[in-house]
Scaffold this active site. Structure first.
Site, PDB file in Angstrom:
ATOM      1  N   LYS A 174     -14.051 -32.403  48.247  1.00  0.00           N
ATOM      2  CA  LYS A 174     -15.144 -33.396  48.165  1.00  0.00           C
ATOM      3  C   LYS A 174     -14.598 -34.798  47.939  1.00  0.00           C
ATOM      4  O   LYS A 174     -15.350 -35.717  47.631  1.00  0.00           O
ATOM      5  CB  LYS A 174     -16.088 -33.014  47.008  1.00  0.00           C
ATOM      6  CG  LYS A 174     -16.805 -31.698  47.255  1.00  0.00           C
ATOM      7  CD  LYS A 174     -17.730 -31.328  46.106  1.00  0.00           C
ATOM      8  CE  LYS A 174     -17.031 -30.513  45.076  1.00  0.00           C
ATOM      9  NZ  LYS A 174     -17.892 -30.003  44.013  1.00  0.00           N
ATOM     10  N   HIS A 233      13.819 -28.169  43.067  1.00  0.00           N
ATOM     11  CA  HIS A 233      13.226 -26.866  42.761  1.00  0.00           C
ATOM     12  C   HIS A 233      13.980 -26.356  41.520  1.00  0.00           C
ATOM     13  O   HIS A 233      14.777 -25.415  41.590  1.00  0.00           O
ATOM     14  CB  HIS A 233      13.407 -25.937  43.962  1.00  0.00           C
ATOM     15  CG  HIS A 233      12.559 -24.702  43.943  1.00  0.00           C
ATOM     16  ND1 HIS A 233      11.801 -24.327  42.840  1.00  0.00           N
ATOM     17  CD2 HIS A 233      12.354 -23.736  44.887  1.00  0.00           C
ATOM     18  CE1 HIS A 233      11.178 -23.188  43.118  1.00  0.00           C
ATOM     19  NE2 HIS A 233      11.502 -22.825  44.353  1.00  0.00           N
ATOM     20  N   ARG A 252       3.468 -26.875  42.530  1.00  0.00           N
ATOM     21  CA  ARG A 252       4.295 -27.109  43.713  1.00  0.00           C
ATOM     22  C   ARG A 252       3.513 -28.034  44.629  1.00  0.00           C
ATOM     23  O   ARG A 252       2.313 -27.822  44.859  1.00  0.00           O
ATOM     24  CB  ARG A 252       4.600 -25.783  44.420  1.00  0.00           C
ATOM     25  CG  ARG A 252       5.231 -25.973  45.783  1.00  0.00           C
ATOM     26  CD  ARG A 252       5.644 -24.671  46.430  1.00  0.00           C
ATOM     27  NE  ARG A 252       6.840 -24.114  45.802  1.00  0.00           N
ATOM     28  CZ  ARG A 252       7.552 -23.116  46.332  1.00  0.00           C
ATOM     29  NH1 ARG A 252       7.182 -22.564  47.476  1.00  0.00           N
ATOM     30  NH2 ARG A 252       8.616 -22.652  45.717  1.00  0.00           N
ATOM     31  N   ARG A 308       7.427 -16.046  46.000  1.00  0.00           N
ATOM     32  CA  ARG A 308       8.225 -15.731  44.809  1.00  0.00           C
ATOM     33  C   ARG A 308       7.936 -16.638  43.611  1.00  0.00           C
ATOM     34  O   ARG A 308       7.761 -16.160  42.486  1.00  0.00           O
ATOM     35  CB  ARG A 308       9.729 -15.833  45.116  1.00  0.00           C
ATOM     36  CG  ARG A 308      10.310 -14.622  45.762  1.00  0.00           C
ATOM     37  CD  ARG A 308      11.397 -15.037  46.735  1.00  0.00           C
ATOM     38  NE  ARG A 308      10.755 -15.720  47.846  1.00  0.00           N
ATOM     39  CZ  ARG A 308      10.343 -15.096  48.947  1.00  0.00           C
ATOM     40  NH1 ARG A 308      10.584 -13.823  49.089  1.00  0.00           N
ATOM     41  NH2 ARG A 308       9.699 -15.747  49.905  1.00  0.00           N
ATOM     42  N   THR A 309       7.921 -17.949  43.837  1.00  0.00           N
ATOM     43  CA  THR A 309       7.787 -18.852  42.692  1.00  0.00           C
ATOM     44  C   THR A 309       6.420 -18.664  42.049  1.00  0.00           C
ATOM     45  O   THR A 309       6.297 -18.563  40.829  1.00  0.00           O
ATOM     46  CB  THR A 309       7.990 -20.315  43.139  1.00  0.00           C
ATOM     47  OG1 THR A 309       9.187 -20.380  43.921  1.00  0.00           O
ATOM     48  CG2 THR A 309       8.104 -21.258  41.961  1.00  0.00           C
TER      49      THR A 309
HETATM   50  N1   CP Z   1      12.501 -19.215  46.653  1.00  0.00           N
HETATM   51  C1   CP Z   1      11.228 -19.674  46.731  1.00  0.00           C
HETATM   52  O1   CP Z   1      10.913 -20.799  46.279  1.00  0.00           O
HETATM   53  O2   CP Z   1      10.380 -18.814  47.348  1.00  0.00           O
HETATM   54  P1   CP Z   1       8.830 -19.071  47.587  1.00  0.00           P
HETATM   55  O3   CP Z   1       8.712 -20.243  48.528  1.00  0.00           O
HETATM   56  O4   CP Z   1       8.314 -17.797  48.160  1.00  0.00           O
HETATM   57  O5   CP Z   1       8.222 -19.427  46.258  1.00  0.00           O
END
Ligand code: CP
Length: 351
Positions: free
Chosen positions: A114, A168, A135, A85-86
């Site tokens: 490398k 998050h 992320r 999703r993110t």
């Molecule tokens: N809610 C969320 O962060 O989903 P993903 O891990 O799929 O990005």
């Protein structure tokens, strides 16, 4: 400045208040790292932008106009932890406002294979792109990257798409945007009772949303979890200092009829060190068509997703189930955030 893990640890050991100073420029948010960087006033500004973006995507000329806003900017998506999703909602949001994108999702296909450090890799991204959305499993690592770029490299905004167990922030934005839209006619986000259910110790979405939500007046929070996965002590202390009324329990049934919003989460067993999730009976922390009957008709059900068994798919048809709408809202609020960060949201008035 020394590029070493020691420097990262030293940086992250500073208080959030000190670290947060690095993330604003001229009174505006530049880097998005922590959910509580957003004031209620800024949240409401973003909700308004997101509403307008959503409306515009319903018309062909609106879609074309949105694409013209950031056609001169490029975004790098650097996701070293799995995401559906993110990643995809940021990608879609970038496309919606006209941005070109690049991505690294598998570091073994980049020059990290490398032996290049992540720090050098991010400096490369900042040379080619105007914003980095990342992320990473290490708490605080994207904060450190923002700090490094500001002090040693070509400084571009960094948006935290999930950092280890700690934050998050854009998930918190879409969660609150969904709550805001769901309760628009009923005092909005304020004056509500919220339950958070599941692995509350290691869920970064819960931590970020709770911190953002705690700014609002007249709210109560119920934390429903096995005792070993209850909210972290520091978060409880923050809520206490902010005067938020909280209740901790391991009995889901005890809160179902009382709350306005229930936020379900899965067990975060990717963070297990010694199989600590194995002996948890997660059925005690799950919604079924039977137990949702106890919830108020006006209440809503959220989940950051992905889910396992904590919400039966049979609940999906219930009008209170908002989690599919919640993930769609992620696109609009992330598009709004991009327009805000590049300071072009005012141009929506031209449409
Ligand atoms: N809610 C969320 O962060 O989903 P993903 O891990 O799929 O990005």
């Amino acid at each position: 400045m020394e590029y070493s893990l020691k420097s990262f640890e030293e940086y992250f050991a500073q208080s959030e208040v000190i670290r947060m100073n690095h993330y604003h420029v001229d009174g505006r948010l530049k880097h998005v790292m922590l959910s509580h960087q957003f004031s209620i006033q800024l949240l409401e500004e973003l909700f308004d932008i997101a509403d307008r973006v959503k409306e515009m995507t319903r018309k062909t000329n609106g879609i074309e106009f949105l694409k013209s806003l950031l056609g001169h900017k490029k975004a790098m998506l650097y996701f070293t932890q799995p995401s559906t999703r993110t990643f995809l909602s940021f990608l879609t949001a970038c496309q919606m406002v006209g941005m070109d994108t690049g991505e690294v999702r598998d570091p073994s296909l980049s020059s990290e294979y490398k032996g290049e450090s992540q720090e050098d890799g991010v400096r490369v991204f900042s040379s080619y792109f105007d914003i980095i959305i990342m992320r990473d499993p290490k708490p605080g690592f994207c904060e450190y990257m923002a700090y490094l770029l500001d002090n040693t490299g070509r400084s571009v905004p960094i948006l935290n798409g999930g950092s280890g167990k700690d934050q998050h922030p854009t998930q918190a934005l879409l969660d609150l945007y969904t709550i805001h839209r769901s309760f628009q006619q009923k005092d909005g986000i304020r004056k509500k009772r919220y339950a958070f259910v599941g692995d509350l110790l290691r869920g970064r979405a819960v931590r970020s949303s709770v911190m953002l939500l705690s700014q609002y007046k007249d709210i109560e929070m119920d934390f429903v979890a096995p005792s070993s996965f209850q909210i972290a002590e520091d978060l409880e202390k923050i809520l206490h200092n902010q005067g938020v009324k909280i209740n901790k329990t391991d009995k889901l049934e005890s809160v179902l009829s009382k709350v306005d919003c229930i936020y379900m989460t899965r067990i975060q067993d990717e963070y297990d060190l010694t199989g600590e999730s194995n002996n948890i009976d997660y059925s005690q922390f799950s919604l079924t068509t039977e137990n949702v009957k106890k919830m108020k008709p006006s209440s809503i059900i959220l989940h950051p997703l992905p889910r396992r068994n904590e919400i039966s798919p049979n609940v999906d048809a219930d009008p209170r189930a908002m989690y599919w709408r919640q993930l769609r809202n992620g696109v609009y609020i992330r598009a709004a955030l991009l327009l805000y960060v590049f300071n072009v949201a005012h141009r929506l008035d031209e449409y």
